[in-house]
Design an enzyme around this catalytic site. Structure first.
Site, PDB file in Angstrom:
ATOM      1  N   LYS A 116     -25.526  37.787 -36.624  1.00  0.00           N
ATOM      2  CA  LYS A 116     -25.691  37.765 -38.081  1.00  0.00           C
ATOM      3  C   LYS A 116     -24.565  37.497 -38.724  1.00  0.00           C
ATOM      4  O   LYS A 116     -24.328  36.909 -39.892  1.00  0.00           O
ATOM      5  CB  LYS A 116     -26.078  39.257 -38.517  1.00  0.00           C
ATOM      6  CG  LYS A 116     -27.360  39.475 -38.189  1.00  0.00           C
ATOM      7  CD  LYS A 116     -27.975  40.768 -38.694  1.00  0.00           C
ATOM      8  CE  LYS A 116     -29.461  41.182 -38.358  1.00  0.00           C
ATOM      9  NZ  LYS A 116     -29.861  42.463 -39.081  1.00  0.00           N
ATOM     10  N   GLU A 200     -22.131  45.519 -44.654  1.00  0.00           N
ATOM     11  CA  GLU A 200     -22.729  44.687 -45.743  1.00  0.00           C
ATOM     12  C   GLU A 200     -22.598  45.632 -47.093  1.00  0.00           C
ATOM     13  O   GLU A 200     -22.972  46.914 -46.853  1.00  0.00           O
ATOM     14  CB  GLU A 200     -24.123  44.353 -45.754  1.00  0.00           C
ATOM     15  CG  GLU A 200     -24.178  42.948 -45.277  1.00  0.00           C
ATOM     16  CD  GLU A 200     -25.693  42.555 -45.085  1.00  0.00           C
ATOM     17  OE1 GLU A 200     -26.120  41.600 -44.332  1.00  0.00           O
ATOM     18  OE2 GLU A 200     -26.738  43.401 -45.587  1.00  0.00           O
ATOM     19  N   HIS A 235     -36.376  51.569 -41.829  1.00  0.00           N
ATOM     20  CA  HIS A 235     -35.826  50.140 -41.838  1.00  0.00           C
ATOM     21  C   HIS A 235     -36.846  49.141 -41.254  1.00  0.00           C
ATOM     22  O   HIS A 235     -36.636  48.155 -40.744  1.00  0.00           O
ATOM     23  CB  HIS A 235     -34.520  50.061 -41.430  1.00  0.00           C
ATOM     24  CG  HIS A 235     -33.509  50.788 -41.986  1.00  0.00           C
ATOM     25  ND1 HIS A 235     -33.145  50.941 -43.287  1.00  0.00           N
ATOM     26  CD2 HIS A 235     -32.674  51.778 -41.508  1.00  0.00           C
ATOM     27  CE1 HIS A 235     -32.211  51.547 -43.804  1.00  0.00           C
ATOM     28  NE2 HIS A 235     -31.802  52.207 -42.645  1.00  0.00           N
ATOM     29  N   ARG A 292     -38.359  32.617 -35.002  1.00  0.00           N
ATOM     30  CA  ARG A 292     -39.368  32.859 -34.066  1.00  0.00           C
ATOM     31  C   ARG A 292     -40.693  33.249 -34.965  1.00  0.00           C
ATOM     32  O   ARG A 292     -40.412  33.130 -36.327  1.00  0.00           O
ATOM     33  CB  ARG A 292     -39.209  34.135 -33.372  1.00  0.00           C
ATOM     34  CG  ARG A 292     -38.742  35.630 -34.081  1.00  0.00           C
ATOM     35  CD  ARG A 292     -38.892  36.556 -33.513  1.00  0.00           C
ATOM     36  NE  ARG A 292     -38.079  37.574 -34.221  1.00  0.00           N
ATOM     37  CZ  ARG A 292     -38.608  38.430 -35.026  1.00  0.00           C
ATOM     38  NH1 ARG A 292     -39.992  38.419 -35.425  1.00  0.00           N
ATOM     39  NH2 ARG A 292     -37.746  39.348 -35.715  1.00  0.00           N
TER      40      ARG A 292
END
Lengths: 496, 166
Positions: A116, A200, A235, A292
């Site tokens: 990421k 983040e 999540h 994907r």
């Protein structure tokens, strides 16, 4: 075109791919672990191979076994589904080296988007907006805390190699930081084999909006509109729909353009998804790219009429996209419910065991992608997804009505499922209005005791139990005469 | 014995079977019939409504009744049995130890509290990992941990005793 494809996955997605193969006249070869002998994919595939013990590392995540098998049975291509090897660039490289086609992007694109932190750097360079935060993994607790103080709490700690909502924690203060940091690292290492964690800024009350793109090996890129995936627990998405009620035409144009830019930045081909967070002002930020097929791909299939798995296979075989952007239109509304074997009233803990009864809904606008049968077992080794229930309607309200109808028809016994929980969400006035963000479940269902069962249902179950017991006693008496088990039990208890 | 007491969700529902083949709850009378569909499923008709119900029994007296997507754990006793158990329960209530059991099978990956430590309600005691998710096992009450029965790295079955809080 390929003659034979190996499907390196299990459950509903293996079934989905087998079906695409059959539609295209391609021989499908499936693998299964010891725990999955009774799963649907082992019945539908043209060829089936047992590849090892239940633990994924001995079966679905065993690179050598899968590649050796692929060579032995002479497949031309491997479809990874989602999860397992789908975003593992080492696996893709190994497949490519054997001269077998990986039905997905190149190992290079996956590597570029896989971490990421690297993806964030790449997006920043290509002017795709990203969430404020670090673009490098955090090396120490001290450094992490310092950074959090700079951008301000709350923050999200995320596994660099993560995805699918796993390996992620919200931290609201310095005090919580170190234990959250350690736990995220542990979970990251276990789930993704890499314990890099980055930070983040936590965006308050965003929506999760993602864009489906598809690209061939000839440089053609097309988007297939957005999906709204804000309804999540732990999540992880549980309800997805297309299109989003929140996205207007102007925003749609901007976000789909950003998605195509993101895909081009990593030289992408195959079906792919660019995930964004969108705030109240419809400003959006790149979250990650899933290189994907997505779990929720069916909602896009229903509104566009495009078979994404078939397209994936054609692209992998080197064919050009059979449509251009101007040919793609979205019609109607589609919603997907993920049917999980989990206890919504007990912190969504997975519920395992044999499925002792399984009756599926049907009728207009109802599609089910599943991987189990009556008699199959939900095991503790894998994700407890039982099936995906996807409903289509000419508009959102009719899709919701069909979803409620289908959920009420769906009868699964054995493990506990989230069907009652999903039903409550679809009846919630804010959901119906389209008025929600990614905190919807937490806000409306976790803090209040939503989980009171309807009294009438309690009554029915009580009546059933009493009637059953009465009949049972009668038949017992008939077969073995009077028995005094019950009174013996009382004596045992009194003597305790 | 034609009177039953069914426990469901901490509630007790009294059901009387009358001589005319009907049943009675809260002074309302219903016609009913039960039909066996297959090995585990039944069709129950109450008045004019028909319900598909699947039964899982634990071998003892507990039933797991699946109906309209929900699972109800029920316990059926005759009215007389119910009275006796109520008396016994009142006696047992005097015990104050709380046994915390594993809510699901999994592996203990971290134990945060030792025996003898004081804990408050909601405090995390250990982490149980299952299906790659870490689940916090918290103390339901305040008290002192006694008898930590498991160690890190151990796998436990659902319902295994983890620790006792006194």
């Amino acid at each position: 075109m390929f003659k034979k494809i190996l499907i390196a996955n299990r459950g509903e997605i293996a079934v989905r791919i087998i079906r695409a193969c059959k539609d295209m006249g391609i021989t499908s070869a499936a693998v299964y672990s010891e725990a999955d002998r009774h799963s649907l994919h082992t019945i539908l595939a043209d060829e089936v191979y047992e590849i090892g013990e239940a633990q994924a590392s001995s079966s679905y995540l065993n690179k050598e076994k899968i590649i050796t098998l692929a060579k032995k049975i002479k497949v031309q291509a491997i479809h990874p589904g989602y999860g397992f090897f789908s975003e593992n660039s080492d696996f893709i490289k190994a497949v490519e080296n054997e001269g077998i086609v990986f039905i997905g992007p190149s190992s290079k694109s996956v590597a570029m988007m896989g971490k990421k932190t690297d993806a964030r750097t790449l997006m920043k360079k290509n002017k795709v907006p990203i969430v404020p935060g670090t673009t490098e993994p955090v090396v120490s607790i001290e450094e992490g805390i310092r950074f959090c103080k700079d951008i301000g709490f709350p923050v999200l700690l995320k596994a660099s190699a993560g995805g699918g909502g796993k390996g992620m924690r919200k931290v609201t203060s310095t005090k919580e930081f170190d234990s959250a940091f350690e736990a995220t690292k542990r979970e990251a290492l276990k789930s993704f084999g890499n314990d890099d964690v980055y930070i983040e800024k936590y965006i308050e009350s965003p929506r999760h909006i993602e864009v489906q793109i598809i690209a061939d090996k000839h440089g053609n890129y097309v988007h297939l509109y957005e999906r709204e995936c804000s309804i999540q627990r732990r999540h992880q998405k549980i309800i997805e729909e297309a299109p989003s009620v929140f996205v207007d035409e102007k925003t749609r144009k901007k976000i789909t353009t950003a998605a195509i830019d993101a895909a081009k930045a990593c030289g992408y081909f195959n079906a792919g998804t660019i995930e964004f967070l969108m705030d109240k002002d419809k400003k959006f930020y790149f979250l990650e790219m899933n290189t994907r097929l997505q779990v929720e791909h069916p909602v896009t299939e229903l509104i566009t009429g495009i078979d994404l798995v078939k397209e994936q296979i054609q692209i992998a075989a080197g064919e050009k996209l059979s449509f251009a952007q101007k040919d793609v239109t979205a019609k109607g509304h589609a919603i997907e419910s993920r049917i999980y074997a989990e206890d919504s009233q007990n912190n969504f803990l997975p519920s395992i065991g044999e499925i002792i009864e399984y009756i599926k809904p049907a009728g207009p606008g109802v599609r089910i992608d599943d991987g189990f049968l009556k008699g199959s077992k939900i095991s503790l080794y894998y994700d407890p997804l039982v099936s995906k229930l996807i409903c289509y309607g000419s508009n959102r309200n009719s899709a919701i009505a069909r979803m409620l109808r289908a959920l009420s028809e769906y009868h699964i016994a054995g493990p506990v499922t989230n069907i009652p929980f999903l039903t409550k969400i679809f009846k919630h006035k804010d959901f119906v209005k389209g008025n929600f963000d990614i905190n919807f479940v937490e806000k409306n269902f976790l803090k209040k005791s939503y989980n009171k069962n309807e009294e009438s249902s309690e009554k029915i179950s009580a009546i059933f139990s009493a009637v059953f017991q009465k009949h049972n006693i009668i038949s017992e008496k008939k077969s073995s005469g009077e028995n005094n088990n019950a009174s013996n039990k009382w004596l045992d208890l009194l003597n305790e | 014995m034609n009177d039953f007491v069914v426990s469901v969700n901490d509630k007790k529902i009294k059901i009387d079977f009358s001589a005319n083949g009907k049943l009675e709850i809260n002074n309302s009378e219903y016609e009913y019939s039960l039909s066996h569909l297959n090995s585990s499923s039944y069709l129950l008709k109450i008045g004019n409504e028909s319900f598909l119900i699947t039964l899982k029994s634990d071998g003892n007296s507990k039933y797991f009744v699946t109906f309209k997507g929900q699972v109800f754990e029920t316990l059926v006793r005759s009215a007389l049995e119910d009275k006796v158990y109520s008396l016994i329960n009142a006696k047992l209530k005097q015990r104050t130890n709380v046994i915390v059991k594993a809510p699901m099978p999994g592996m203990i990956i971290k134990i945060k509290k030792k025996a003898g430590e004081k804990v408050s309600p909601g405090e995390s005691i250990l982490i149980l990992e299952a299906m790659k998710m870490e689940n916090d096992i918290r103390s339901p009450v305040s008290g002192i941990i006694e008898n930590m029965k498991i160690g890190e790295g151990r796998t436990v079955e659902k319902g295994a005793e983890l620790f006792i809080i006194k």
